[in-house]
Design an enzyme around this catalytic site. Sequence first.
Site, PDB file in Angstrom:
ATOM      1  CD  GLU A 128      -2.872  -8.865   8.856  1.00 26.55           C
ATOM      2  OE1 GLU A 128      -2.554  -8.150   7.886  1.00 26.55           O
ATOM      3  OE2 GLU A 128      -3.931  -9.501   8.910  1.00 26.55           O
ATOM      4  CE  LYS A 130      -1.260   1.962   7.484  1.00 32.21           C
ATOM      5  NZ  LYS A 130      -0.376   2.389   6.445  1.00 32.21           N
ATOM      6  CG  ASP A 132       5.708   3.123   4.399  1.00 32.73           C
ATOM      7  OD1 ASP A 132       4.724   3.365   3.676  1.00 32.73           O
ATOM      8  OD2 ASP A 132       6.484   4.005   4.816  1.00 32.73           O
ATOM      9  CE1 TYR A 278      -1.450  -5.755   2.605  1.00 37.91           C
ATOM     10  CE2 TYR A 278      -3.836  -5.590   2.740  1.00 37.91           C
ATOM     11  CZ  TYR A 278      -2.620  -5.084   2.318  1.00 37.91           C
ATOM     12  OH  TYR A 278      -2.579  -3.912   1.604  1.00 37.91           O
ATOM     13  CE  LYS A 367       0.585   6.233  10.282  1.00 33.26           C
ATOM     14  NZ  LYS A 367       0.487   6.311   8.853  1.00 33.26           N
ATOM     15  CB  CYS A 461      41.058  13.011  -3.711  1.00 38.47           C
ATOM     16  SG  CYS A 461      40.917  11.720  -2.466  1.00 38.47           S
ATOM     17  CB  CYS A 464      45.344  11.203  -2.104  1.00 39.65           C
ATOM     18  SG  CYS A 464      44.426  11.361  -3.651  1.00 39.65           S
ATOM     19  CB  CYS A 479      39.771  10.039  -5.724  1.00 35.86           C
ATOM     20  SG  CYS A 479      41.562   9.860  -5.587  1.00 35.86           S
ATOM     21  CB  CYS A 484      43.729   7.651  -3.413  1.00 35.40           C
ATOM     22  SG  CYS A 484      42.686   8.317  -2.110  1.00 35.40           S
TER      23      CYS A 484
HETATM   24  S1  IVH Z   1      -5.688  -3.915   5.485  1.00 36.51           S
HETATM   25  C1  IVH Z   1      -9.877  -3.515   4.268  1.00 36.51           C
HETATM   26  N1  IVH Z   1      -3.340  -4.808   6.216  1.00 36.51           N
HETATM   27  O1  IVH Z   1      -1.893   0.389   4.478  1.00 36.51           O
HETATM   28  C2  IVH Z   1      -8.431  -3.746   4.312  1.00 36.51           C
HETATM   29  N2  IVH Z   1      -3.422  -2.813   4.921  1.00 36.51           N
HETATM   30  O2  IVH Z   1      -2.958   3.094   5.216  1.00 36.51           O
HETATM   31  C3  IVH Z   1      -7.639  -2.497   4.376  1.00 36.51           C
HETATM   32  N3  IVH Z   1      -1.215  -1.872   4.406  1.00 36.51           N
HETATM   33  O3  IVH Z   1      -4.034   0.951   1.769  1.00 36.51           O
HETATM   34  C4  IVH Z   1      -6.201  -2.711   4.350  1.00 36.51           C
HETATM   35  N4  IVH Z   1      -0.039  -3.417   5.436  1.00 36.51           N
HETATM   36  O4  IVH Z   1      -1.971  -0.520   1.364  1.00 36.51           O
HETATM   37  C5  IVH Z   1      -4.006  -3.843   5.545  1.00 36.51           C
HETATM   38  N5  IVH Z   1      -1.345  -5.732   6.920  1.00 36.51           N
HETATM   39  C6  IVH Z   1      -2.007  -4.779   6.251  1.00 36.51           C
HETATM   40  C7  IVH Z   1      -1.339  -3.727   5.590  1.00 36.51           C
HETATM   41  C8  IVH Z   1      -2.084  -2.749   4.951  1.00 36.51           C
HETATM   42  C9  IVH Z   1       0.018  -2.302   4.725  1.00 36.51           C
HETATM   43  C10 IVH Z   1      -1.490  -0.648   3.627  1.00 36.51           C
HETATM   44  C11 IVH Z   1      -2.570  -0.780   2.602  1.00 36.51           C
HETATM   45  C12 IVH Z   1      -3.541   0.315   2.909  1.00 36.51           C
HETATM   46  C13 IVH Z   1      -2.748   1.253   3.744  1.00 36.51           C
HETATM   47  C14 IVH Z   1      -3.645   2.063   4.634  1.00 36.51           C
END
Ligand code: IVH
Length: 730
Positions: A128, A130, A132, A278, A367, A461, A464, A479, A484
């Site tokens: 899945e 991750k 942010d 999730y 990552k 400005c 102009c 401005c 302008c």
């Molecule tokens: S699973 C046991 N799934 O990433 C489950 N985390 O760096 C642990 N995060 O604290 C988390 N997308 O806030 C999981 N698809 C995803 C995620 C996810 C974002 C975040 C989550 C976690 C942080 C860890």
Amino acid sequence: MIVKRQFHGYNECMTALSLRERYEQLKQEIHFHNYRYHVLDAPLISDAEFDRLVAELKRIEAEHPDWVTPDSPSQRAGAAPSEKFEKVRHPRPILSLANAFGAEEARAWFERIRKLDERVERAAFVVEPKIDGLSVVLHYRDGLFVQGATRGDGEIGEDITANLRTVRAIPLRIPLAGMDRGPWTVDRDAQEALTSNHASQPSLFDDLRPPSAVPRPPSSLFVRGEVFITLKDFEALNRRLQEAGEKTYLNPRNTAAGSLRQLDPAITASRPLTLLVYQVVYAEGGEVPATQWELLAWLRGLGFPVTDVARRFESLEEALAHVQTWEHRRDELGYEADGMVIKLDDLRLAEGLGYVGKDPRGAIAFKFPAREVTTKLLAIEVEVGRTGVLTPRAVLEPVEIGGVIVRNATLHNFDYIAEKDIRVGDRVLVKRAGEVIPYVIGPVSEARSGAEQPYRPPETCPACGGAVEHFEGEVAWYCVNAACPAQLVRNVEHFVSKGAMDIGGLGPKIVEKLIQAGLVRDVADLYFLRREDILAAVTKKERKTEKEPPGKIADNLLAAIAESKKQPLARLVAALGIRGVGEVVARDLAQAFGSLDALAAASAEQLQTVEGIGPNIAAAIVDWFGREQNRKVLEKLKAAGVWPQSSTVHGPSSTGALAGLTFVVTGTLAGFTREGVKEFIEAHGGKVSDSVSRNTDYLVLGEAPGSKLQKAQALGVKIIEEEELRKMCS
Ligand code: IVH
């Protein structure tokens, strides 16, 4: 009584629906269409139709406040601001994730857990994104959303229920009414559209089960997800703020975090937050699927938003190959993701592996490389926007960030440059996320040679040479020269854009030429252009194919200009480019006032009786219509026949017990929220204003009143309490 029932795209006629039944039906319909829009991104009805459903619901609720339940769509916003957030103990620790940088580290993780449990050898994995964003925990009791909390330290978070209720992707009740008929049956097209982008692997949507499989949730269910802002919404938000002269946000994550931590949920409600879930943290009184793959489908079936790019693989190697393809495609996600999460599909197996510190062993975050680099700031340029806002822009030594060559970056505003002490010649840290314009995070002060130049904002400005000004309470410099040329180009671009007068074919090159030739001095001049003017301005670039003759381009353009005269009033109001008046506000203004004459004559007070218009926008509107050159533009538009009238003036209703009366509310009322009392007064035909003036008929007094009370006393305005207000309407 015959009530037309419109639901799930079907029309059917029902007889003798009681008001109570209609109310229950409306709640379901609104939740359903909200889900279609905010979760599936596949609406079945127009915004206007949706607004009408909400208005009907609110009318009924104003008459029957005792019917309102916490899961009514009207209860998303409107909670009173709180003093602080209460602490919440999570039912189980909210864990984090260990990181893997590269495939080797992921393989090492696999080896470690394989040694702990040999079943890992043959295990399947789910991958899945991750996201942010901010981790939140949502608690549902008997299907009702009862509490939402931040992650906090993993043991104890903060109660942000009121703020989370405003996030429209969060279901207030599960399973969502209509799920059985809704996305499972009528929406093959939307599912295909969503899945076809990522078609290489089977998707969650292939797991569609028959309607009877819509699950009943456990009586107590804690679901975890990530709240975030999409890159598109983030950019639109910043554009609006910039045009209004306000501070722009630095990045989507900080904006989402700041929005969730607002003590006033009304502020959170104004931010475009969304969510993907999730994980089930804890459940009682019911079964939960035993694999991550089934769990995601199950959550989706209950009405939660779940990523549509999750995939399941039979081996780690396949999962890794997939993850690596995402490294190059991450922009397609539309939100910031700092990696992909690889999870053991078998949740019991994962659970049995335990955790190290706060990191569960059963999953790992793969990552992506950070998209931040340092480069040299060569110069700071200043751009002039449509509303005259001066915006600084960094000119950088070209640098590659995640496969894209970056030459420019945003510096937000002049205060930002001063706060961060960014100097020309500095090495600066630059970040790029998705399609969003890259931005300068700050200088690398340690790398200074001493030759760097502190920056001073321009006093005139740059386009102009005219005066620049700063308005009270705003961060921007403007401005103020209406003539302008830089502003004029942007103004015309805005006037002809899709959400405004929608005049296709009038590209920036033609506009610039027409302005240079003195043929267009304001937007109204477009309606006086002659064929030969356009012919002279059409450059080669405008011709899509070499074959397209300039005569044809000119004719098409003239036809498009003439056609735009038929645009409704709301479009013209939006097209004028008044600070803070975008498409939504323009629509409300057009509905409330019905004509440009009426709008131009409105006082700041009257403008503020329109929902969503505060003192700043009201002042900007009054200021715009008060300016001589704008009045001239209006006269010219009128002369050209560009003067639409709105046939649907909603405005304050002319019937009802409070018709013709203006109210101001101060202090906290016992039986109403702030929004609630406003809706109550409006539902009975009255108007609500934010400040007391001679036009105020009644001040409604609550607990701990503010300075409005003294002002009302000084002006001799009648002061009433909640009780009397209710009596006036009974
Ligand atoms: S699973 C046991 N799934 O990433 C489950 N985390 O760096 C642990 N995060 O604290 C988390 N997308 O806030 C999981 N698809 C995803 C995620 C996810 C974002 C975040 C989550 C976690 C942080 C860890």
